[in-house]
Design an enzyme around this catalytic site. Structure first.
Site, short mmCIF file in Angstrom:
data_model
loop_
_atom_site.label_atom_id
_atom_site.label_comp_id
_atom_site.label_asym_id
_atom_site.label_seq_id
_atom_site.Cartn_x
_atom_site.Cartn_y
_atom_site.Cartn_z
CG HIS A 1 -10.00 -17.30 -110.91
ND1 HIS A 1 -8.83 -17.10 -111.60
CD2 HIS A 1 -10.77 -18.44 -111.87
CE1 HIS A 1 -9.08 -17.61 -112.95
NE2 HIS A 1 -10.15 -18.40 -112.93
CG ASP B 1 -4.80 -15.68 -114.34
OD1 ASP B 1 -5.83 -15.29 -113.50
OD2 ASP B 1 -3.96 -14.91 -114.75
#
Length: 466
Positions: free
Chosen positions: A437, A441
């Protein structure tokens, strides 16, 4: 005058910092040639024969079989020079062998003519009558085996050992720079203002490892949060303890590091693979080498990574930068008798489906035979995991550190599916993407996975990228 050179365990490939000694191919007293393999080691996932860059007589070995050594630690010492040449001159007869014994990891080599038989026996007389003498190497009780060798080779070996012993001691005891495993460790210490001379290394002979430096950095940053000492686990009666070392240990370390360093997330989608399987069948009916499902999925992955390069990257934590990589080196999970391996198809983005199929087949065969090289197991930028071969539908893959993502593929099975507004039986597959992450995104990860699913459902989309 012979000179004793120390041969250290070399760097065996990107990311491989240690190896386990599986089998010594030479013994103390053996004459070795330049580039002759001297030891067989097991790295994270491969068996490798390590050649010695020196020619001469082996005067010491460091490490028993089964010992793990970090890269840069001593493997053996070799006496090179005129005496080494004389020792390699006359070849021993079929009833003789090279003088041999194993030196301890911290000792030096010495030589003496010894009698290996108990007192009162006639072994020495037999040696005289056969024209052989018994030579032993070692320090005190470290003398291991004795072998019969010819007198000319024995004299040369004894002479070499006499000059080698002080030289080996000099190599082991000389004052020099801080014993550090690699330039990476020095750089890590320098960037964190850490004095290496204040550290006590956990490697052989005090060698400072990366783990030592990282531990010191963590302690300096948060001393109040020091990790508790590991607690020994009681062993119930009948339980078996299996050492976490070799390949199993390397896998455990890498997966643990992935989970501790990478903030990962997983998304998944079901896809109708009916048309993909039909396209594969048509390709195979046209003749030529068979095309694998894995190769088709790999081609889809490289096309998707061209659209979403964020997922073909790695994170440089030291500089706090995302490094987007120029090419796709595609790793794939291969289950073997020795455990899970991840061979890497280099420059997968530049290969056709036929080329990918051929390379997958070659690497899979090498993995099962245990002949993969370190270069074929390292350098991956993205991994494809086809766990459907185990008969399961889904999984949440653990990212292959230091990569940024892994695509998992479940089994392709007939399932009820709404196709063109009607219920039908279609071949359905579940795709899962685990991603770092930090590099992107959910929108980017979802876009990548959706594109992969669209190509599975409509393979003609790939024509745009050919």
């Amino acid at each position: 005058m012979p000179k004793v050179l120390e041969f250290k365990l070399p760097d065996l490939g990107e990311g491989l910092t240690e190896a386990e000694i599986v089998r010594w191919l030479v013994e103390v007293g053996d004459v070795v040639a330049v580039d002759q393999p001297v030891v067989e080691v097991e790295t994270a996932k491969a068996m490798v024969e390590v050649p010695c860059p020196y020619g001469g007589v082996v005067t010491a070995r460091f490490g028993e079989e089964g010992t793990e050594l970090p890269v840069g630690s001593p493997l053996l010492t070799v006496a090179v020079g005129s005496a080494g040449a004389s020792a390699s001159g006359p070849a021993p007869g079929p009833d003789s062998g090279s003088a041999s014994a194993q030196a301890s990891a911290s000792g030096s080599a010495s030589a003496s003519v010894v009698d290996a038989a108990p007192a009162g026996s006639s072994a020495s007389g037999e040696a005289e009558s056969s024209g052989n003498v018994l030579v032993g190497y070692g320090t005190g009780a470290a003398v291991a085996r004795r072998r019969r060798i010819r007198p000319d080779a024995a004299r040369a070996a004894v002479a070499l050992a006499e000059v080698a012993a002080p030289a080996v001691a000099e190599v082991a005891g000389q004052d020099g720079p801080v014993p550090v495993i690699s330039p990476l460790v020095r750089r890590l210490a320098r960037e964190n203002s850490l004095d290496l001379r204040a550290l006590r290394g956990s490697g052989p002979d005090g060698l400072i490892l990366r783990a030592d430096v990282e531990g010191a950095i963590r302690g300096a940053r948060a001393p109040e949060r020091a990790a508790p000492a590991p607690v020994a686990v009681a062993t119930p009666v009948g339980a078996e303890r299996v050492p976490l070392r070799g390949m199993r240990g390397a896998v455990a370390d890498k997966l643990s590091r992935s989970r501790s360093e990478i903030p990962d997330a997983t998304c998944w989608v079901d896809a109708d693979a009916t048309e993909l399987m039909a396209a594969r069948a048509a390709m195979n009916q046209a003749g030529g080498p068979p095309v694998s499902v894995l190769a088709l999925l790999a081609r889809i992955c490289t096309a998707a990574l061209a659209r979403f390069p964020e997922l073909n990257s790695t994170v440089d934590t030291a500089s706090r930068e995302i490094v987007r990589l120029p090419g796709v080196h595609l790793g794939f999970a291969a289950q073997t008798e020795r455990g899970l391996m991840v061979p890497v198809v280099k420059d997968a983005h530049a290969r056709s489906v036929d080329g990918l199929s051929a390379e997958f087949a070659r690497l899979t065969d090498a993995a099962r035979q245990g002949s993969l090289t370190p270069a074929e197991l390292t350098g991956g930028t993205f991994t494809l995991n086809n766990y459907g071969v185990f008969g399961v539908d889904g999984s949440t893959p653990i990212i292959n550190h230091p990569e940024a993502a892994m695509l998992g593929v479940g089994r392709i099975v007939p399932k009820p599916w709404v196709h063109e507004g009607e219920l039908a039986v279609r071949k359905v597959v579940q795709l899962s993407l685990t991603f770092d992450h930090r590099v992107c995104d959910g929108g980017t990860a979802g876009g990548f996975l959706r594109y992969v699913a669209d190509c599975v459902e409509h393979p003609a989309l790939l024509l745009r990228t050919l």
